[in-house]
Enzyme design. Structure first.
Site, PDB file in Angstrom:
ATOM      1  N   THR A 133       0.817  -1.205   0.000  1.00  0.00           N
ATOM      2  CA  THR A 133       0.000   0.000   0.000  1.00  0.00           C
ATOM      3  C   THR A 133       0.855   1.260   0.000  1.00  0.00           C
ATOM      4  OG1 THR A 133      -1.574   1.280   1.353  1.00  0.00           O
ATOM      5  CG2 THR A 133      -0.100  -0.191   2.522  1.00  0.00           C
ATOM      6  N   ASP A 134       0.290   2.357  -0.477  1.00  0.00           N
ATOM      7  CA  ASP A 134       0.960   3.653  -0.415  1.00  0.00           C
ATOM      8  C   ASP A 134       1.050   4.181   1.007  1.00  0.00           C
ATOM      9  OD1 ASP A 134      -1.766   4.147  -0.119  1.00  0.00           O
ATOM     10  OD2 ASP A 134      -1.804   5.858  -1.479  1.00  0.00           O
ATOM     11  N   GLU A 135       0.258   3.645   1.909  1.00  0.00           N
ATOM     12  CA  GLU A 135       0.218   4.178   3.268  1.00  0.00           C
ATOM     13  C   GLU A 135       1.519   3.946   4.034  1.00  0.00           C
ATOM     14  OE1 GLU A 135      -3.359   3.848   5.577  1.00  0.00           O
ATOM     15  OE2 GLU A 135      -4.536   3.276   3.809  1.00  0.00           O
ATOM     16  N   TYR A 159      -2.068  -0.293  10.926  1.00  0.00           N
ATOM     17  CA  TYR A 159      -2.203  -0.979   9.637  1.00  0.00           C
ATOM     18  C   TYR A 159      -0.995  -0.720   8.755  1.00  0.00           C
ATOM     19  CZ  TYR A 159      -3.301  -1.352   4.699  1.00  0.00           C
ATOM     20  OH  TYR A 159      -3.226  -1.621   3.353  1.00  0.00           O
ATOM     21  N   LYS A 163       2.079  -3.223   7.374  1.00  0.00           N
ATOM     22  CA  LYS A 163       2.398  -3.428   5.956  1.00  0.00           C
ATOM     23  C   LYS A 163       3.846  -3.026   5.659  1.00  0.00           C
ATOM     24  CE  LYS A 163       0.181  -4.638   2.995  1.00  0.00           C
ATOM     25  NZ  LYS A 163      -0.033  -6.015   2.451  1.00  0.00           N
TER      26      LYS A 163
END
Length: 351
Positions: A133-135, A159, A163
């Site tokens: 993810t970009d997060e 979260y 990741k």
């Protein structure tokens, strides 16, 4: 030839399976734990298809993964399985660490052992594609340039931290053990089969029911959106032509403020399901208290993906959003079943 897909009953994983089997005769082994977000209806169209083998299982079970690899001998692993809802990670981070970090570790360990048993040609062609993810990059301010693959990893939620941890493990297994891994970091996905706790489905359902549509704070937080089919096309390309050990950012470079997106969804619902009383759904937008650690803006550059692999998104945001709203309006049974799974999961959490 076979590939192993983890988390294939979830939103992105199921769309990947459908796209893959529509374009290839290559068999897929689909490993999914079938948590609340793994919807059986996502796989119903594949029932009876001999190319699709579903196995209910858990990436946290290393022995089961080893058995699957030994029996099915996949040429590639596409790893979607993850806990992915930010609000849930804030309320209960432990599950995110065990699934996203420990589960990925188990998968990497099993893949490393399996890769060591392959003949030279098969070993050279094997790929482990980790979908992230970009997060993991954290948040941007309004005038900051988009994230690139060289950006500092600075996650802000349990979260995204889980990741990021899994991303680091994947990288380490390439540099330490030579496992031919690939990592994709993607922006916010939208499209059919997305679970009803996510932003776009929430707005669609609330607008359709003429219920208040919750918008965090002033609604000016920005997200970068991509249609799930364009994401899946990028993943196929990365798996087949990507350079092992490389990270690819996947983005349609389509930024929208949350308030503007919610307004556009309300307008789509008005157009596709007009209210008999002539009411407009825009009036339903309701400000609510901001959530803890709410990142202000995400944006990524997909320059590496475009320039090295020639990928381009095929869908405009306006067309993709309208198609997505139409899908939810046309698939009310799926929505009802997904909502029931979500309600059951919430009740278990409270209990």
């Amino acid at each position: 030839m076979t590939i192993l897909v983890t988390g294939g009953a979830g939103f992105i994983g199921a769309n990947f399976l459908h796209e893959w089997l529509a374009r290839s005769d290559e068999a897929v082994v689909n490993l999914d734990r079938m948590t609340y977000a793994g919807h059986p209806g996502n796989l119903s169209a594949l029932s009876g298809d001999p190319r699709h083998r579903f196995i209910k299982g858990d990436i946290r079970d290393g022995e089961q993964i080893e058995t699957i690899l030994r029996e099915h001998r996949p040429r590639a692993i596409v790893h979607f399985a993850a806990e992915s809802h930010v609000d849930r990670s804030i309320a209960g981070p432990e599950a995110f660490v065990f699934t996203n970090v420990v589960g990925t570790f188990n998968l990497l360990e099993a893949a490393r052992a399996y890769h060591g048993t392959l003949a030279d040609e098969a070993a050279a062609g094997f790929r482990f594609l980790h979908v992230s993810t970009d997060e993991v990059y954290g948040a941007l301010q309004a005038d900051d340039p988009p994230f690139t693959e060289a950006s500092i990893v600075a996650p802000n939620s349990p979260y995204s931290a889980s990741k990021a941890g899994s991303d680091h493990l994947v990288r380490a297994y390439f540099h330490t053990y030579g496992l031919p891994v690939l990592t994709s970091n993607c922006t916010n996905n939208y499209g059919p089969r997305q679970f009803p706790e996510k932003f776009i489905p929430v707005v669609i359902e609330r607008a359709l029911a003429f219920e208040p549509v919750p918008i965090y704070a002033d609604g000016k937080n920005v997200r970068d959106w991509i249609h799930v089919a364009d994401h899946c096309a990028a993943l196929r390309l990365i798996m087949e032509r990507g350079e092992p050990g490389t990270t690819y950012n996947v983005s349609a470079e389509c930024e929208r403020r949350n308030i503007d997106l919610a307004t556009a969804i309300c307008d789509c619902v008005d157009a596709l399901a007009p209210d008999p009383q002539g009411r407009t759904r825009r009036t339903l937008l309701t400000r609510v208290a901001d959530r803890p650690g709410h990142d202000f803006r995400y944006a990524m550059s997909a320059a590496r993906l475009r320039e090295t692999l020639g990928w381009r998104p095929e869908r405009s945001f306006a067309d993709g959003l309208r198609q997505t709203v139409a899908w939810y309006l046309d698939n009310r049974q799926w929505v009802a079943e997904a909502q029931a799974r979500l309600d059951s999961a919430r009740a278990e959490t409270v209990a």
